[in-house]
Enzyme design. Structure first.
Site, PDB file in Angstrom:
ATOM      1  N   ARG A 290     -12.563   2.575  -4.762  1.00  0.00           N
ATOM      2  CA  ARG A 290     -11.656   1.790  -4.133  1.00  0.00           C
ATOM      3  C   ARG A 290     -10.471   1.225  -4.697  1.00  0.00           C
ATOM      4  NH1 ARG A 290     -14.876   3.765  -1.280  1.00  0.00           N
ATOM      5  NH2 ARG A 290     -13.090   5.244  -0.864  1.00  0.00           N
TER       6      ARG A 290
ATOM      7  N   GLU B 100      -8.254   4.341  -5.241  1.00  0.00           N
ATOM      8  CA  GLU B 100      -7.523   4.261  -3.810  1.00  0.00           C
ATOM      9  C   GLU B 100      -6.207   3.348  -3.403  1.00  0.00           C
ATOM     10  OE1 GLU B 100      -9.363   5.079   0.714  1.00  0.00           O
ATOM     11  OE2 GLU B 100      -9.985   3.388  -0.432  1.00  0.00           O
TER      12      GLU B 100
ATOM     13  N   SER C 261       2.348  -4.324 -19.387  1.00  0.00           N
ATOM     14  CA  SER C 261       1.510  -3.690 -20.672  1.00  0.00           C
ATOM     15  C   SER C 261       0.191  -4.071 -19.960  1.00  0.00           C
ATOM     16  CB  SER C 261       1.782  -4.865 -21.485  1.00  0.00           C
ATOM     17  OG  SER C 261       0.646  -4.775 -22.697  1.00  0.00           O
TER      18      SER C 261
END
Length: 147
Positions: A88, A91, A114
């Site tokens: 997820r 995604e 960073s």
């Protein structure tokens, strides 16, 4: 002791003592995300931090030494990407990655955030429609060098 042996010993001790990452982190004096990531083999600790952690978990000096060693990062690799929770997050980056890039560069210029000078907090936000996960990431902006 390898980082994997260290990880196994820590996870076993944590489970047997019924401790949370937040409790362990509080006793060590570090952020829970940092402590968890270190115990999973992704970071290293100072000797003092490692000794505090092994004291909390009742582990030996061999584990403390392994905690202070510089790790090879991301050894879990692509296999970790198959976990539904981790997928997820991937995604989210697939859907919102370009948006995140556009907005960061609009606010800061040409550069990156960073992952070294970085902190993250994970919080539970109670909500009557279902509790929510709040991830707060803070990384130093690093402009690309022009030469």
């Amino acid at each position: 002791m390898t980082k994997n042996d260290m990880r196994d010993a820590i996870l076993e001790a944590k489970a047997s003592k019924g401790l949370s990452w937040e409790h362990i982190a509080e006793r060590v004096g570090c952020a829970p995300v940092f402590v968890c990531a270190t115990c999973l083999g992704e970071h290293s600790m100072t000797q003092d931090q490692a000794e505090k952690l092994t004291s909390v978990l009742g582990l030996n000096a061999e584990v403390a030494t392994a905690l202070t060693e510089i790790p090879t990062k991301a050894l879990q690799g692509e296999a970790l990407m198959n976990d539904p929770l981790i997928y997820r997050l991937k995604e989210i980056n697939l859907v919102y990655g370009e948006t995140i890039k556009q907005l960061i560069q609009e606010k800061f210029g040409d550069g990156i955030m960073s992952a070294i000078d970085f902190t993250m907090d994970i919080d539970r936000i109670e909500d009557p429609d279902g509790d929510r996960v709040q991830l707060t990431m803070s990384g130093k902006f690093l402009p690309y060098k022009r030469w």
